[in-house]
Design a protein around this motif. Structure first.
Motif, PDB file in Angstrom:
ATOM      1  N   MET A 116     -11.169  -8.704  -0.831  1.00 26.25           N
ATOM      2  CA  MET A 116      -9.841  -8.799  -1.435  1.00 26.25           C
ATOM      3  C   MET A 116      -9.872  -8.310  -2.880  1.00 26.25           C
ATOM      4  O   MET A 116     -10.868  -8.465  -3.573  1.00 26.25           O
ATOM      5  CB  MET A 116      -9.338 -10.250  -1.397  1.00 26.25           C
ATOM      6  N   GLU A 117      -8.779  -7.715  -3.325  1.00 24.61           N
ATOM      7  CA  GLU A 117      -8.637  -7.250  -4.698  1.00 24.61           C
ATOM      8  C   GLU A 117      -7.375  -7.863  -5.303  1.00 24.61           C
ATOM      9  O   GLU A 117      -6.404  -8.137  -4.608  1.00 24.61           O
ATOM     10  CB  GLU A 117      -8.508  -5.721  -4.725  1.00 24.61           C
ATOM     11  N   LEU A 118      -7.395  -8.047  -6.623  1.00 26.94           N
ATOM     12  CA  LEU A 118      -6.222  -8.559  -7.321  1.00 26.94           C
ATOM     13  C   LEU A 118      -5.536  -7.387  -8.009  1.00 26.94           C
ATOM     14  O   LEU A 118      -6.038  -6.840  -8.987  1.00 26.94           O
ATOM     15  CB  LEU A 118      -6.616  -9.616  -8.343  1.00 26.94           C
ATOM     16  N   LEU A 119      -4.393  -6.982  -7.474  1.00 26.23           N
ATOM     17  CA  LEU A 119      -3.647  -5.838  -7.985  1.00 26.23           C
ATOM     18  C   LEU A 119      -2.620  -6.313  -9.006  1.00 26.23           C
ATOM     19  O   LEU A 119      -1.758  -7.138  -8.700  1.00 26.23           O
ATOM     20  CB  LEU A 119      -2.949  -5.112  -6.841  1.00 26.23           C
ATOM     21  N   SER A 120      -2.709  -5.782 -10.224  1.00 28.81           N
ATOM     22  CA  SER A 120      -1.764  -6.111 -11.287  1.00 28.81           C
ATOM     23  C   SER A 120      -0.813  -4.939 -11.500  1.00 28.81           C
ATOM     24  O   SER A 120      -1.248  -3.800 -11.668  1.00 28.81           O
ATOM     25  CB  SER A 120      -2.512  -6.417 -12.589  1.00 28.81           C
ATOM     26  N   ILE A 121       0.474  -5.229 -11.493  1.00 31.98           N
ATOM     27  CA  ILE A 121       1.508  -4.203 -11.697  1.00 31.98           C
ATOM     28  C   ILE A 121       2.456  -4.692 -12.780  1.00 31.98           C
ATOM     29  O   ILE A 121       3.035  -5.771 -12.654  1.00 31.98           O
ATOM     30  CB  ILE A 121       2.303  -3.923 -10.410  1.00 31.98           C
ATOM     31  N   MET A 143       1.509  -9.763  -9.705  1.00 33.34           N
ATOM     32  CA  MET A 143       0.132  -9.722  -9.203  1.00 33.34           C
ATOM     33  C   MET A 143       0.129  -9.973  -7.705  1.00 33.34           C
ATOM     34  O   MET A 143       0.854 -10.845  -7.211  1.00 33.34           O
ATOM     35  CB  MET A 143      -0.738 -10.737  -9.927  1.00 33.34           C
ATOM     36  N   PHE A 144      -0.709  -9.208  -7.003  1.00 34.52           N
ATOM     37  CA  PHE A 144      -0.823  -9.328  -5.562  1.00 34.52           C
ATOM     38  C   PHE A 144      -2.295  -9.326  -5.173  1.00 34.52           C
ATOM     39  O   PHE A 144      -3.078  -8.515  -5.688  1.00 34.52           O
ATOM     40  CB  PHE A 144      -0.137  -8.149  -4.856  1.00 34.52           C
ATOM     41  N   GLU A 145      -2.667 -10.219  -4.270  1.00 35.29           N
ATOM     42  CA  GLU A 145      -4.013 -10.166  -3.700  1.00 35.29           C
ATOM     43  C   GLU A 145      -3.913  -9.376  -2.407  1.00 35.29           C
ATOM     44  O   GLU A 145      -3.190  -9.765  -1.485  1.00 35.29           O
ATOM     45  CB  GLU A 145      -4.560 -11.565  -3.439  1.00 35.29           C
ATOM     46  N   ILE A 146      -4.614  -8.272  -2.340  1.00 32.17           N
ATOM     47  CA  ILE A 146      -4.475  -7.357  -1.206  1.00 32.17           C
ATOM     48  C   ILE A 146      -5.809  -7.152  -0.512  1.00 32.17           C
ATOM     49  O   ILE A 146      -6.877  -7.316  -1.107  1.00 32.17           O
ATOM     50  CB  ILE A 146      -3.907  -5.992  -1.658  1.00 32.17           C
ATOM     51  N   SER A 147      -5.750  -6.768   0.741  1.00 31.92           N
ATOM     52  CA  SER A 147      -6.953  -6.514   1.531  1.00 31.92           C
ATOM     53  C   SER A 147      -7.524  -5.139   1.221  1.00 31.92           C
ATOM     54  O   SER A 147      -6.823  -4.252   0.734  1.00 31.92           O
ATOM     55  CB  SER A 147      -6.630  -6.619   3.022  1.00 31.92           C
ATOM     56  N   ALA A 148      -8.799  -4.984   1.513  1.00 34.34           N
ATOM     57  CA  ALA A 148      -9.499  -3.747   1.155  1.00 34.34           C
ATOM     58  C   ALA A 148      -9.020  -2.542   1.953  1.00 34.34           C
ATOM     59  O   ALA A 148      -9.172  -1.402   1.510  1.00 34.34           O
ATOM     60  CB  ALA A 148     -11.004  -3.932   1.355  1.00 34.34           C
ATOM     61  N   ASP A 149      -8.433  -2.774   3.128  1.00 31.82           N
ATOM     62  CA  ASP A 149      -8.019  -1.649   3.968  1.00 31.82           C
ATOM     63  C   ASP A 149      -6.600  -1.158   3.674  1.00 31.82           C
ATOM     64  O   ASP A 149      -6.112  -0.237   4.311  1.00 31.82           O
ATOM     65  CB  ASP A 149      -8.132  -2.014   5.450  1.00 31.82           C
TER      66      ASP A 149
END
Length: 216
Positions: free
Chosen positions: A1-6, A50-56
């Motif tokens: 998982m990654e934490l995407l900041s926008i 902020m969103f926690e997203i999957s690697a795929d």
């Protein structure tokens, strides 16, 4: 998982949009978030998400909408591939993106946009690193996104051209303690959320302060 900041910062809209109230919609995986609406040809939103997203996951959608009397209508759309997103420890100046009027699909899945509009959005998009990450591993500026030129964007081509610094970062992250990494990422998300809440509270107090000098 990654934490995407926008961070949705500002907009540059054509003159015809000067009297409109506009807002931005973010669609990441199965989630949707919306900014407040602003009036004018140069709206300023300055809102963090902020969103926690999957690697795929391959990318996310941004839409610019205008408010109407009966219903709202879309002014532009943009698909941003996650392969172009950098890793960073803090917010940066962002980059201007040109919105498009058409999407490119494979079945029901969007993988690009085309036909540029006259609208632009200033965004700061990055994968958030934990607080204690060494500055050598902050890759902001090491790999810049390629501008969308009104055609489909190849996820594989972008992935193949990623810098050795990013590969080094991924190896380092894989070796790190995952539980501590997750805690640090969420601590960062909580901190930014609290900061945004405090700013909203100040704006509310200023707007509704009575003539006697006391808020209610």
């Amino acid at each position: 998982m990654e934490l995407l900041s926008i961070k949705v910062k500002k907009g540059k809209l054509n003159e015809a949009a000067g009297a409109l109230h506009t807002y931005v919609v973010l669609k990441v995986q199965n989630l949707k978030s919306t900014t407040i609406d602003r009036r004018g040809s140069q709206p300023c939103w300055e809102q963090d998400f902020m969103f926690e997203i999957s690697a795929d996951e391959k990318g996310f959608i941004l839409e610019l909408w205008k408010k109407g009397l009966l219903w709202d209508s879309i002014l532009g759309i943009l698909w941003i591939p996650l392969a172009t997103v950098e890793h960073a420890t803090d917010e940066g100046p962002g980059a201007w993106w040109t919105l498009h009027s058409e999407v490119i699909k494979s079945g029901s899945k969007i993988y690009g946009t085309k036909t540029p509009t006259s609208h632009q959005i200033l965004l700061d998009v990055y994968f958030a690193l934990p607080f204690d990450t060494h500055e050598d591993f902050d890759c902001r500026g090491c790999h810049r996104r390629a501008a969308l030129q009104g055609t489909s964007y190849s996820h594989q081509d972008t992935h193949d051209s990623m810098s050795s610094m990013e590969n080094k970062l991924r190896r380092n992250k894989d070796q790190a303690d995952k539980s501590n990494f997750a805690k640090a990422r969420w601590a960062r998300a909580i901190q930014k959320t609290l900061q945004e809440t405090m700013r909203s509270s100040v704006r509310f107090y200023s707007t509704y302060k009575t003539s006697s000098g006391f808020g209610f």
